[in-house]
Design an enzyme around this catalytic site. Structure first.
Site, mmCIF file in Angstrom:
data_model
loop_
_atom_site.group_PDB
_atom_site.id
_atom_site.type_symbol
_atom_site.label_atom_id
_atom_site.label_comp_id
_atom_site.label_asym_id
_atom_site.label_seq_id
_atom_site.Cartn_x
_atom_site.Cartn_y
_atom_site.Cartn_z
ATOM 1 N N ARG A 1 -10.144 -3.349 7.362
ATOM 2 C CA ARG A 1 -10.479 -2.108 6.649
ATOM 3 C C ARG A 1 -10.582 -0.976 7.670
ATOM 4 O O ARG A 1 -11.419 -0.996 8.566
ATOM 5 C CB ARG A 1 -11.813 -2.305 5.918
ATOM 6 N N PRO B 1 -6.297 -2.554 4.204
ATOM 7 C CA PRO B 1 -6.727 -1.463 5.086
ATOM 8 C C PRO B 1 -7.707 -0.463 4.476
ATOM 9 O O PRO B 1 -8.219 0.398 5.185
ATOM 10 C CB PRO B 1 -5.411 -0.768 5.451
ATOM 11 N N TYR C 1 -13.025 14.415 0.828
ATOM 12 C CA TYR C 1 -13.967 13.624 0.028
ATOM 13 C C TYR C 1 -15.306 14.350 -0.144
ATOM 14 O O TYR C 1 -15.749 14.617 -1.257
ATOM 15 C CB TYR C 1 -14.238 12.276 0.707
ATOM 16 N N GLU D 1 -9.556 13.384 -4.209
ATOM 17 C CA GLU D 1 -10.718 12.669 -3.664
ATOM 18 C C GLU D 1 -12.060 13.369 -3.887
ATOM 19 O O GLU D 1 -13.058 12.715 -4.156
ATOM 20 C CB GLU D 1 -10.500 12.367 -2.178
ATOM 21 N N HIS E 1 -10.807 7.473 -10.241
ATOM 22 C CA HIS E 1 -9.431 7.931 -9.996
ATOM 23 C C HIS E 1 -8.537 7.788 -11.234
ATOM 24 O O HIS E 1 -7.478 8.408 -11.299
ATOM 25 C CB HIS E 1 -8.799 7.143 -8.849
ATOM 26 N N GLN F 1 0.883 -1.176 0.000
ATOM 27 C CA GLN F 1 0.000 0.000 0.000
ATOM 28 C C GLN F 1 0.916 1.219 0.000
ATOM 29 O O GLN F 1 1.611 1.469 0.975
ATOM 30 C CB GLN F 1 -0.915 -0.016 1.231
ATOM 31 N N ASP G 1 -1.813 11.296 6.257
ATOM 32 C CA ASP G 1 -3.005 10.538 6.631
ATOM 33 C C ASP G 1 -4.024 11.394 7.385
ATOM 34 O O ASP G 1 -5.217 11.120 7.348
ATOM 35 C CB ASP G 1 -2.580 9.395 7.564
ATOM 36 N N GLY H 1 -10.778 0.536 -1.204
ATOM 37 C CA GLY H 1 -10.110 0.310 -2.469
ATOM 38 C C GLY H 1 -8.930 1.239 -2.630
ATOM 39 O O GLY H 1 -8.838 2.257 -1.933
ATOM 40 N N MET H 2 -8.033 0.868 -3.514
ATOM 41 C CA MET H 2 -6.883 1.717 -3.829
ATOM 42 C C MET H 2 -6.693 1.684 -5.335
ATOM 43 O O MET H 2 -6.565 0.618 -5.940
ATOM 44 C CB MET H 2 -5.637 1.200 -3.090
ATOM 45 N N GLU H 3 -6.639 2.893 -5.901
ATOM 46 C CA GLU H 3 -6.733 3.070 -7.352
ATOM 47 C C GLU H 3 -5.437 2.789 -8.102
ATOM 48 O O GLU H 3 -5.077 3.549 -9.009
ATOM 49 C CB GLU H 3 -7.209 4.498 -7.630
ATOM 50 N N HIS I 1 -15.749 4.431 -7.760
ATOM 51 C CA HIS I 1 -14.838 5.396 -7.152
ATOM 52 C C HIS I 1 -13.393 5.170 -7.625
ATOM 53 O O HIS I 1 -12.732 6.091 -8.111
ATOM 54 C CB HIS I 1 -14.931 5.296 -5.625
ATOM 55 N N GLU I 2 -12.923 3.946 -7.489
ATOM 56 C CA GLU I 2 -11.525 3.675 -7.873
ATOM 57 C C GLU I 2 -11.328 3.868 -9.377
ATOM 58 O O GLU I 2 -10.290 4.356 -9.815
ATOM 59 C CB GLU I 2 -11.092 2.273 -7.429
#
Ligand code: BES
Ligand code: ZN
Length: 624
Positions: free
Chosen positions: A577, A288, A405, A340, A321, A161, A397, A291-293, A317-318
């Site tokens: 998550r 975690p 968002y 975001e 991105h 990540q 973070d 999703g991650m794009e 959403h992803e």
């Protein structure tokens, strides 16, 4: 004499002109170079002096020692610099070469947030640098999973990540979002496993466990990603598909069967999909994030597989991105809302195109409630509620919250309603096209917005207030949903008259249930919660979102029926998550049950990726 005098004057003049000609162009040149990359509080690199362009990664993934080791070779360009600076964190640097000759590198002091600067001497002739390194057990990007922590329970698993500043914990790199690199990689893994990256990917396993990758589009370092596991591929269309462990593959394929339609809808809105392939890998439940794009290969949590496609806005959403974030990238993490906020707006437009306004407006109202909760939480730190942030000295973070968002979303929705959808869509399409494969600062965006939308259409808009002032301006879009109004009616009838009609709730979607549960009044009683749980079986909901909001209420209102405690503990042990885990632990904390929380956390922590563990450590004041 006067003649002489005039000559002198002319000479002086030409001398001045000459000076100005040379030095003024010098100034211009300098400005150009120094303005190319913005000030960046989260990277040691000085890209205006020397910058990486292409990465050649050659690594070995060792599941026994839980280490990645190998070499990162970069093609670089420099501007008369005597060194190039990379970011590293918790890496062991073995040696460094410049144009294949060993050089004496140095590592700077350790910074808790940023790690250590790796300084490599170069000359203006240096073309490549090579770093031999390995990761250590402190790495924050990597999560090494035992077979037990996977779906199939047969093989180990590894995923990375990178966002926001974790790529430097598995690759030495100039780890700023305004850097862009193309890459090639050779990755050696145990032969029972397959490796995939944010690049052109294999579709089947090979026997020797050596995988080669090519990413020909330049991407930001936080988007370099790797997963290794016993996974298989199943196509949804000729450019979309799913990677997952065997026992998850068919379910995921079914759940995400609208992927191609989503890509088509997105292209229809804001221009061609520039990354050729759009695949999703469903990771083990400790992933975690939702999703991650990662370009070409979104990483996703299995918790969105609900069986009824009700949580697939995550895929929208992803996918979004791929434009907002991966094509046009926030220059620094202070500009995170550009990634975001635009993506939530785009996500909801995709959802509207596929499933209609009702569904999109329910999502919008949930986002709005998230925003209101966040504003309440930030009431003592209004600075944190601005879209443009100042995260210098802090972990990026800290900016990953509903402000970027959902305030970002509300800003764009309000803008759309002010100028009209047609003009707004033309504007956004051009915005992505004009700035494709480049970075964007908030200031550059405002200039572009003024010139290409507001002034052009002679529209007045309080952009600066939205972006630079805390809270939400008065002119926010008004969002309504008949479905949610009905949910509120049903809830108030239940609270006031203890009456609930299961025929009315029979066809409720996940979003309606979430809205119902999240809006329980403070005075809801344990008896009422018992009635709801007996009637609707909420504790044993197989929908992770409904379960999560229900658990939050059960904890807050001391509901202990139906074995809910054991169910919550099992959930927290299985799922990593961060959004879910932190919402539940926060409910314990806010209702003075930190001891209960800690009792669970001591057992569940080992299953969490570092980003989730760090958040919960801070929240519960936990020290290893
Ligand atoms: N890019 C983010 C995840 C992220 C942000 C990781 C900042 C690290 C730092 C991703 O696109 C995202 O927003 N994920 C959301 C899902 C979404 C539907 C709002 C999540 O994980 O909850
Ligand atoms: Zn996102």
């Amino acid at each position: 004499m006067p003649q002489n005098h005039i000559m002198k004057k002319i000479n002086l003049l030409s001398f001045l002109v000459l000076i100005c000609l040379t030095s003024c162009t010098d100034i211009k040149k300098e400005e150009k170079v120094s303005k190319k990359y913005a000030e960046e509080p989260h990277s040691f690199s000085k890209p205006n002096q020397a910058v990486i362009k292409h990465l050649n990664l050659d690594i070995n993934v060792n599941f026994d020692s839980k280490q990645i080791e190998g070499t990162a070779t970069y093609n670089i360009t420099s501007n008369e610099a005597s060194e190039i600076i990379l970011d590293t964190k918790f890496l062991e640097i073995k040696n460094v070469l410049a144009d294949n000759k060993e050089v004496k590198f140095s590592l700077g002091d350790f910074n808790k947030q940023l790690g250590k600067a790796l300084k490599i001497p170069i000359t203006s002739a240096t073309k490549t640098i090579t770093i031999h390194y390995n990761t250590t057990n402190k790495t924050e990007a990597l999560q090494w999973l035992t077979p037990q922590q996977t779906a199939d329970k047969t093989d180990p698993f590894l995923f990375t990540q990178g966002q926001a500043i974790l790529t430097r914990t598995w690759i030495p790199i100039q780890d700023s979002p305004q850097i862009r690199v193309t890459y090639n990689a050779t990755v050696k893994v145990p032969s029972s496993l397959m490796a995939v990256m944010s690049a052109e990917n294999p579709k089947v396993k090979n026997e020797d466990g050596i995988y080669t990758f090519k990413m020909k589009q330049a991407i930001s370092p936080y988007l370099i990603a790797l997963s290794v596991g016993n996974i298989e591929y199943k196509a949804v269309s000729n450019r979309t598909g799913i990677y997952a462990e065997k026992s998850v593959l068919d379910k995921a394929h079914e759940e995400f069967s609208d992927m191609e339609k989503m890509v088509a809808a997105a292209e229809n809105l804001y221009g061609d999909y520039d990354w050729e392939q759009f695949d999703v890998i469903v990771l083990p439940p400790s992933f975690p994030f939702g999703g991650m794009e990662n370009p070409r290969l979104t990483f996703a949590t299995p918790t969105v597989i609900a069986g009824d496609k009700s949580l697939t806005s995550l895929i929208a959403h992803e996918l979004a991105h791929s434009w907002s974030g991966n094509l046009v990238t926030n220059a620094t993490w202070d500009d995170f809302w550009l990634n975001e906020g635009f993506t939530v707006y785009f996500e909801l437009r995709i959802m509207e195109a596929l499933y209609g306004k009702d569904r999109a407006n329910m999502l919008a109202l949930i986002a709005k409630q998230d925003l209101e909760d966040e504003l309440e939480g930030f009431k003592d730190s209004p600075e944190d509620t601005k879209l443009k942030l100042n995260l210098k000295g802090r972990n990026p973070d800290d900016g990953m919250n509903s402000i970027a968002y959902d305030k970002g979303y509300l800003f764009l929705r309000t803008l759309e309603e002010t100028v009209g959808r047609e003009k707004f869509d033309v504007f956004l399409k051009n915005y992505f096209k004009t700035h494709a494969f480049s970075t964007m600062t908030t200031e550059k965006f405002i200039t572009y917005l003024n010139a290409n939308l507001l002034e052009k259409n002679q529209v007045e808009f309080n952009t600066e207030e939205w972006i630079y002032k805390p809270g939400v301006p008065k002119n926010q879009s008004i969002i309504t949903s008949d479905k949610f109004s009905n949910v509120e009616k049903v809830l108030s009838e239940f609270i006031n008259k203890n009456r609930i009609d299961a025929t009315i709730t029979k066809n409720w979607t996940t979003q309606e249930w979430v809205h119902f549960i999240r809006n329980f009044p403070k005075e809801i009683t344990v008896e009422q919660l018992t009635t709801l749980d007996t009637t609707f079986n909420l504790t044993s909901s197989t929908n992770s979102y409904i379960a999560m909001v229900w658990f939050e209420k059960a904890i807050t209102h001391n509901y202990r029926g139906n074995n809910v405690d054991a169910t919550i503990e099992a959930f927290l042990t299985n799922v990593g998550r961060r959004w879910y885990v932190s919402t539940i632990f926060k409910a314990y904390k806010n209702s003075s049950k930190v001891d209960e929380a800690l009792a669970i956390y001591k057992k569940s922590r080992a299953n969490y990726h570092s980003v989730t563990a760090n958040t919960i450590d801070d929240m519960l004041g936990y020290k290893e």
